[in-house]
Design a protein around this motif. Structure first.
Motif, mmCIF file in Angstrom:
data_model
loop_
_atom_site.group_PDB
_atom_site.id
_atom_site.type_symbol
_atom_site.label_atom_id
_atom_site.label_comp_id
_atom_site.label_asym_id
_atom_site.label_seq_id
_atom_site.Cartn_x
_atom_site.Cartn_y
_atom_site.Cartn_z
ATOM 1 N N ARG A 57 47.112 41.816 32.720
ATOM 2 C CA ARG A 57 45.646 41.789 32.737
ATOM 3 C C ARG A 57 45.098 41.352 31.384
ATOM 4 O O ARG A 57 44.178 40.513 31.309
ATOM 5 C CB ARG A 57 45.115 43.175 33.082
ATOM 6 N N ASP A 58 45.664 41.883 30.305
ATOM 7 C CA ASP A 58 45.180 41.552 28.969
ATOM 8 C C ASP A 58 45.431 40.084 28.642
ATOM 9 O O ASP A 58 44.583 39.423 28.017
ATOM 10 C CB ASP A 58 45.841 42.454 27.930
ATOM 11 N N PHE A 59 46.593 39.561 29.054
ATOM 12 C CA PHE A 59 46.879 38.140 28.830
ATOM 13 C C PHE A 59 45.866 37.284 29.589
ATOM 14 O O PHE A 59 45.327 36.313 29.039
ATOM 15 C CB PHE A 59 48.298 37.807 29.290
ATOM 16 N N ALA A 60 45.625 37.631 30.843
ATOM 17 C CA ALA A 60 44.692 36.857 31.649
ATOM 18 C C ALA A 60 43.291 36.870 31.035
ATOM 19 O O ALA A 60 42.633 35.823 30.926
ATOM 20 C CB ALA A 60 44.660 37.396 33.077
ATOM 21 N N LEU A 61 42.844 38.023 30.617
ATOM 22 C CA LEU A 61 41.520 38.121 30.010
ATOM 23 C C LEU A 61 41.442 37.308 28.722
ATOM 24 O O LEU A 61 40.433 36.635 28.457
ATOM 25 C CB LEU A 61 41.185 39.587 29.726
ATOM 26 N N ALA A 62 42.508 37.356 27.921
ATOM 27 C CA ALA A 62 42.502 36.650 26.644
ATOM 28 C C ALA A 62 42.473 35.137 26.822
ATOM 29 O O ALA A 62 41.976 34.415 25.950
ATOM 30 C CB ALA A 62 43.724 37.055 25.819
ATOM 31 N N HIS A 63 42.983 34.652 27.960
ATOM 32 C CA HIS A 63 43.115 33.209 28.145
ATOM 33 C C HIS A 63 42.239 32.670 29.277
ATOM 34 O O HIS A 63 42.415 31.525 29.705
ATOM 35 C CB HIS A 63 44.582 32.859 28.385
ATOM 36 N N GLY A 64 41.312 33.489 29.762
ATOM 37 C CA GLY A 64 40.359 33.022 30.751
ATOM 38 C C GLY A 64 40.961 32.745 32.117
ATOM 39 O O GLY A 64 40.432 31.931 32.872
ATOM 40 N N ALA A 65 42.050 33.425 32.441
ATOM 41 C CA ALA A 65 42.702 33.240 33.740
ATOM 42 C C ALA A 65 42.266 34.345 34.695
ATOM 43 O O ALA A 65 42.061 35.488 34.278
ATOM 44 C CB ALA A 65 44.215 33.251 33.590
ATOM 45 N N PRO A 66 42.117 34.049 35.987
ATOM 46 C CA PRO A 66 41.793 35.108 36.946
ATOM 47 C C PRO A 66 42.949 36.080 37.109
ATOM 48 O O PRO A 66 44.128 35.709 36.999
ATOM 49 C CB PRO A 66 41.514 34.345 38.241
ATOM 50 N N PHE A 67 42.603 37.327 37.375
ATOM 51 C CA PHE A 67 43.594 38.397 37.553
ATOM 52 C C PHE A 67 43.058 39.369 38.586
ATOM 53 O O PHE A 67 41.865 39.640 38.638
ATOM 54 C CB PHE A 67 43.837 39.122 36.227
#
Length: 249
Positions: A212-222
């Motif tokens: 979740r944190d990776f997705a949020l940091a890189h603008g990816a949906p999760f």
């Protein structure tokens, strides 16, 4: 069943569907490509896509070498592109769970031009070992405990996976695990790949928060599969497909 060749090894795969856009399905550790059909994913996806379900090296009908080097990230990516080449496909969507998600990260890192998009479930882009210390501590186990035994025990809770394990080669399983458990993370290369990615994990999966944190940091949906652990999230088809199908479309 069809077979591609990669680095001298046979990679088995099956194809379903009526000619829609291609999507590769890659299972996790102790699973074969047929697991997606067993859980009901293939039938749904085949209505709109050409579904290519891979037996990873070391599992199912694919070859099962005993050398961990055969299972390195770049080799895993090459096995996927070999299947695409065998089918005459320049690009495809990719959906992987657990070890399959790690393989998707490897394709995005080493051959991003072969992917239209990537769905990744239940695996931290920063590597397998990112949450191992916390998991061992929660189980009251020492930091040097052999995690392979925990991974295999979890698989043995699923009758389908029991059948796969019993039909396979224990030495190949161990070599497979020894390779992926030591791989460095691919998060930075994934982020730089330009491949659109959708991530998900069960709310009780140790990898949920890092993903979740990776997705949020890189603008990816999760998205989260509520109340599901690592194995249960894959089995929750009716919760997962409504999130994934629009992304694939």
């Amino acid at each position: 069943m069809y077979f591609a060749r990669s680095a001298g090894h046979r990679i088995a795969y099956q194809v379903a569907g009526d000619g829609g856009p291609p999507v590769v399905l890659h299972p996790g550790m102790f699973e074969d490509g047929g697991h997606w059909a067993h859980l009901g994913y293939t039938k749904v996806l085949a209505a709109t896509h050409t579904v290519i379900a891979i037996d990873p090296l070391g599992l199912g009908a694919s070859d099962a070498p005993h050398d961990p080097a055969a299972y390195g990230a770049q080799r895993r990516a090459a096995s996927v592109t070999a299947v695409l080449d065998d089918l005459g496909l320049d690009r495809a969507a990719f959906w992987g769970y657990s070890l399959g998600a790690m393989t998707g990260y490897a394709v995005a890192a080493h051959a991003p031009e072969r992917l239209t998009r990537l769905v990744a479930g239940g695996f931290d882009p920063d590597g397998f070992r990112s949450r191992v210390p916390a998991v061992l501590a929660a189980l009251g186990l020492p930091g040097d405990h052999d995690v392979y035994a925990i991974v295999k025990e979890g698989a043995l809770a699923d009758p389908y996976q029991v059948a796969v394990i019993e039909a396979g080669d224990p030495a190949a399983y161990r070599a497979n695990y020894d390779a992926f458990s030591r791989e460095p993370g691919l998060g930075q290369r994934l982020a730089a790949s330009g491949v659109p990615v959708l991530m998900y994990a069960g709310g009780l999966d140790p990898w949920h928060d890092p993903m979740r944190d990776f997705a949020l940091a890189h603008g990816a949906p999760f998205f989260t599969v509520p109340g599901a652990d690592h194995g249960e999230a894959l089995r929750r088809r009716d919760d997962v497909l409504p999130e994934v199908l629009p992304f694939l479309a």
